[in-house]
Design a protein around this motif. Structure first.
Motif, mmCIF file in Angstrom:
data_model
loop_
_atom_site.group_PDB
_atom_site.id
_atom_site.type_symbol
_atom_site.label_atom_id
_atom_site.label_comp_id
_atom_site.label_asym_id
_atom_site.label_seq_id
_atom_site.Cartn_x
_atom_site.Cartn_y
_atom_site.Cartn_z
ATOM 1 N N LYS A 217 39.145 30.224 35.741
ATOM 2 C CA LYS A 217 40.606 30.318 35.865
ATOM 3 C C LYS A 217 41.195 31.067 34.674
ATOM 4 N N LEU A 218 40.589 30.876 33.507
ATOM 5 C CA LEU A 218 41.077 31.578 32.318
ATOM 6 C C LEU A 218 40.880 33.082 32.457
ATOM 7 N N PHE A 219 39.736 33.479 33.026
ATOM 8 C CA PHE A 219 39.431 34.894 33.199
ATOM 9 C C PHE A 219 39.880 35.428 34.560
ATOM 10 N N ALA A 220 40.388 34.507 35.415
ATOM 11 C CA ALA A 220 40.792 34.882 36.774
ATOM 12 C C ALA A 220 39.649 35.519 37.542
ATOM 13 N N ILE A 221 38.469 34.855 37.451
ATOM 14 C CA ILE A 221 37.275 35.334 38.153
ATOM 15 C C ILE A 221 36.805 34.237 39.101
ATOM 16 N N GLY B 129 29.394 35.372 33.320
ATOM 17 C CA GLY B 129 28.958 36.488 32.484
ATOM 18 C C GLY B 129 28.717 37.749 33.302
ATOM 19 N N ARG B 130 28.086 37.594 34.455
ATOM 20 C CA ARG B 130 27.827 38.757 35.300
ATOM 21 C C ARG B 130 29.122 39.358 35.839
ATOM 22 N N ALA B 131 30.058 38.481 36.261
ATOM 23 C CA ALA B 131 31.326 38.972 36.795
ATOM 24 C C ALA B 131 32.135 39.678 35.711
ATOM 25 N N ASN C 219 40.776 39.661 35.246
ATOM 26 C CA ASN C 219 42.175 40.073 35.306
ATOM 27 C C ASN C 219 42.746 39.997 33.886
ATOM 28 N N GLY C 220 43.026 41.136 33.303
ATOM 29 C CA GLY C 220 43.461 41.190 31.916
ATOM 30 C C GLY C 220 44.753 40.454 31.657
ATOM 31 N N GLY D 147 48.654 39.991 39.707
ATOM 32 C CA GLY D 147 47.471 39.176 39.994
ATOM 33 C C GLY D 147 47.346 37.906 39.188
ATOM 34 N N VAL D 148 48.364 37.562 38.393
ATOM 35 C CA VAL D 148 48.325 36.298 37.661
ATOM 36 C C VAL D 148 48.703 35.174 38.626
#
Length: 577
Positions: free
Chosen positions: A165-169, A184-186, A193-194, A239-240
């Motif tokens: 959730k922190l990295f939005a992945i 890590g792979r993603a 999402n920056g 995208g947030v």
């Protein structure tokens, strides 16, 4: 002469016994009210973001974190014995709740909520039953290193579960190690999402930096700033992910039920969170009881916690526990009684009734930061260093529990911790310390030959001490070690005296072993005697039909009197106690 006050009715006494909040209400002082009101409003500022964050971490929509905040606080105010303890959703419970919810719900939010509510009902029933049976001590059976191990493992699981959730992945899950690998792979593939990461990372840094200032509500500051940033700069368009609209209104009574579900998983999960919840609550409750110079009954604490969990389960919530982060806030704000929690619950309820749209732009990455900050703060490292320094094998037990949770997930890891705790508990009984005793010059009593190699033995006599209860798991070892001591004697043995003061119990298996041992020694020309055996243990031997083998003359009040009688000193076994 003034009339004496009437004696309270027994029924009234029983009500206040099980509802301590009513007793506090009767003796409530008006001077406490400003403190409780101010503390309740300060507490509410934390209850909202934390409740939503822990709900998301537990696999249910954020609104249910507020439901799990309101009703349990009201229930605990009546049934809880602690004056200022704050209950609600907790990071320590997020991992086991999430594990069950993911397993049972199949991605359906409705089933997820029902599963979580069922866990709360089961946890509540477990706590209430154990409290009524006065078994509040059972959580103390887990040693401190084992508690550190599984709690550190759970905190790692919670932390890792929030990183996507922190990295939005989006990732599939499957345990902390697998999730880290997928993450890590993603990230390497550029799927982060920056904007979401920037908001979450900034929130996390803000919370950690403001932790140094006790009077500053770091979580509230971080969440408000993150919400404003998303709202003003319309980061949700980029995208947030945000909390979005939440239902207006209060939780309603609902009977949680699933027609088709893995009930064993739910029951085991509910029992696990009950144990975690009470272990944490009992420690925190005792801590604040010491600070306020009051007494807290651990059995009533378990009942209060159980009722609060039942209330959560029947009002669309999920399992709750005491809070090591929100209770200090209430204390620092001047809380005097559980009215603080009631005011906090009322403030959250008013938010849901009057202004639910205030939470629309609350970003998920900021909520993840709240949970991650809590998990970081609860890792126990300092005391583990001390344990490593003074008792390495217990340190490695802690690491084994930690690895079990990290590798297999919360529920199997907790099961492993319980198994290890049982093995640790029984190990000293399985392979206890024993000693052959002798007399040391210029030192009173009889002492271990291993520590005093120059101790003198008495011809024909073996003094043997066994430092544990005698039961099925160590009976054979007792017999083996005692016979080895007989064989090692430099002179033919005519009598064996067991220094039985450390023997606190005997079971049927051990009693049968003693019968065989006495018969074997008798054939070899030796008699088996006991010294300093406790009366309840001696009574058990009689009940196990050993009176015909061990008469009263086989029991001696002290080792010294047993030796003196063996040496033929008259009156040696008289009245020494």
């Amino acid at each position: 002469m003034p009339a004496s006050s009437p004696t309270p009715a027994p029924v009234d006494s029983a009500v206040t016994r099980w509802m301590p909040g009513l007793s506090v209400l009767r003796s409530y002082q008006a001077a406490w009210l400003p403190n409780d009101l101010a503390a309740g409003l300060a507490l509410a500022a934390m209850l909202v973001p934390v409740g939503i964050a822990y709900a998301e971490a537990s696999g249910v929509p954020g609104i249910y974190g507020l439901y799990a905040t309101i009703v349990p606080l009201l229930a605990y105010a009546i049934f809880g014995p602690s004056r200022i303890l704050v209950l609600g959703p907790d990071s320590a419970l997020a991992a086991p709740i999430l594990a069950v919810v993911l397993s049972v719900s199949g991605g359906d939010p409705v089933r997820a909520v029902a599963a979580a509510s069922l866990m709360a009902v089961i946890a509540g029933l477990v706590c209430i039953v154990l409290g009524l049976l006065r078994l509040g001590f059972i959580t103390e059976l887990l040693s401190k290193p084992i508690r550190y191990g599984y709690m550190n493992g759970i905190e790692l699981t919670v932390l890792v579960s929030q990183l996507p959730k922190l990295f939005a992945i989006p990732i599939e899950g499957g345990g902390p190690l697998r999730e880290l690998w997928q993450l890590g792979r993603a990230a390497a593939d550029g799927k982060t999402n920056g904007y979401a990461f920037a908001v979450g990372a900034a929130s996390l840094v803000t919370i950690l930096l403001l932790k140094r200032f006790n009077r500053v509500p770091g979580i509230l500051v971080a969440v408000v700033l993150a919400t404003l940033a998303v709202s003003i700069f319309r980061l949700d368009v980029h995208g947030v992910k945000v909390l979005g609209e939440i239902p207006q209104g209060l939780p309603t009574f609902t009977w949680p039920w699933l027609d088709t579900a893995d009930w064993l998983t739910i029951i085991v999960g509910g029992g696990a969170v009950a144990m975690i919840s009470f272990a944490d609550t009992s420690v925190l409750s005792r801590t604040y009881a010491a600070r306020t110079h009051s007494h807290v009954d651990p059995n009533q604490e378990m009942v209060g916690l159980g009722v609060a969990n039942l209330a959560a389960g029947f009002f669309q919530g999920f399992p709750i526990s005491s809070s090591a982060s929100r209770t200090p806030v209430a204390e620092a704000a001047g809380a005097r009684t559980q009215l603080t929690g009631v005011v906090g619950a009322a403030a959250v309820a008013l938010l849901l009734l009057l202004a639910p749209d205030l939470l629309r732009y609350l970003p998920n990455s900021a909520l993840a930061a709240v949970v991650i900050a809590a998990a970081i703060g609860l890792f126990e490292i300092k005391d583990l260093r001390r344990i490593y320094r003074i008792q390495q094998w217990e340190f490695w037990l802690s690491m084994l529990c930690f690895a079990g949770v990290a590798a297999f997930g919360a529920i199997p890891g907790i099961g492993l911790a319980v198994v290890i705790a049982i093995i640790e508990f029984l190990w000293d009984g399985w392979r206890p310390h024993f000693a052959v005793l002798g007399r040391v010059p210029n030192l009173r009593g009889y002492h271990d030959l291993k520590r005093y190699p120059d101790a003198a033995l008495i011809d024909g006599l073996v003094l043997f001490r066994w430092d544990a209860p005698l039961f099925f798991a160590n009976a054979e070892l007792f017999q083996q070690r005692l016979l080895e001591a007989v064989d090692a004697s430099p002179t033919p043995v005519r009598r064996v005296v067991v220094a039985a003061e450390p023997v606190t119990s005997v079971d049927v298996t051990a009693a049968d072993m003693l019968r065989e041992l006495a018969q074997h020694l008798s054939k070899e020309g030796a008699a088996l005697h006991f010294a300093e055996m406790k009366d309840p243990v001696r009574d058990k031997l009689k009940r196990f039909e050993l009176a015909e083998i061990f008469g009263d003359d086989h029991f001696h009040p002290t080792v010294e009197s047993a030796v003196e009688l063996y040496l033929g000193k008259p009156g040696a076994d008289g009245c020494e106690q």
